[in-house]
Design an enzyme around this catalytic site. Sequence first.
Site, mmCIF file in Angstrom:
data_model
loop_
_atom_site.group_PDB
_atom_site.id
_atom_site.type_symbol
_atom_site.label_atom_id
_atom_site.label_comp_id
_atom_site.label_asym_id
_atom_site.label_seq_id
_atom_site.Cartn_x
_atom_site.Cartn_y
_atom_site.Cartn_z
ATOM 1 N N SER A 170 0.850 -9.808 -0.535
ATOM 2 C CA SER A 170 0.595 -8.369 -0.508
ATOM 3 C C SER A 170 0.868 -7.683 0.816
ATOM 4 O O SER A 170 0.999 -6.458 0.854
ATOM 5 C CB SER A 170 -0.846 -8.077 -0.952
ATOM 6 N N LYS B 116 0.791 -1.224 0.000
ATOM 7 C CA LYS B 116 0.000 0.000 0.000
ATOM 8 C C LYS B 116 0.829 1.282 0.000
ATOM 9 O O LYS B 116 0.350 2.337 -0.433
ATOM 10 C CB LYS B 116 -0.947 0.006 1.199
#
Length: 325
Positions: A306, A55
């Site tokens: 992720s 992110k």
Amino acid sequence: MPDSPVTIDDVRAAAGRLAGVAHRTPVLRSRTLDERTGARLHLKAENLQRIGAFKLRGAYNHVAALDPEVRAGGVLTTSSGNHSQAVALSARLHDTKAVVLMPEDAPASKVAATEGYGAEVLRFNRYTQDREEITAETAERLGLHVVHAYDDPFVIAGQGTVALELIEDTDPLDVLVVCLGGGGLLAGCTVATRALAPTCRIIGVEPMERTAGRDAIAAGHPVTVPVPPTIADGQQTAQIGRRNCAIIDGGVDEIVGVTDDEILVAVRLLFERLKVVVEPSGASALAAILAGRVDVAGQRVGVTLSGGNVDAAQFVELMGGTAKP
């Protein structure tokens, strides 16, 4: 480029802004995983990224691209944890303030980390309050610029640098398997992959009971779905973004679902065999492969890990098989 299509040039521009800020995360290999799947897996370890997840790429790209006067007024976002930390750190690196709306049931470690980066945290109920409405209302009330967690061209371009690096660091891929929440990572990776490896199959993976991605592809537009309890807290958005849907609908080959039990298998295997800690949301792409939901036999496969932001207590539960959504 607020409403223009995101292109490979935008992804490359994001890579330039991120140079020296974001880590170029390693690509992990495992003989055990290759033997188990009959494929050659290349795991992009974004759990080792700054703030512990991919992110940072999108959030920093957005904040860095802002007009200085707008940026100086402060930024706001809504996130269960990883994007909130990314915006908080990006704001701190640009000497501006950040306010973050986080669900009441967000993991304590993610809340603490967000506050640790200097952000002010406000709470909301993700099951009864509309995420977009509360974001817009709070931003207007406080006079802050919104950095959307996924439905934003600068965020999408930043997330696309994950695939850009992966493709640059490996030989050509036959398949790319990507975790899907709101669609920022999948959309960005699709832009990069379609430009650099056009014959590569792209597969998105979401929680089995959260059908937002599959429903959006079937309908051709974002569809709001109930938010089910799941250990994959980073994938509990009620819909994928408008911009994300436009990219995914035209560029992704398939979206599949995985169960919590299948995710647990992947989290444990990553820890036991590769000695890496990956949060449930971050392991969903690998989970789909291990569960046989994606055909990868004999192929070169890119897989996104992720994120790795998981509470120590929750991780113990995950390893012991007692974790609950």
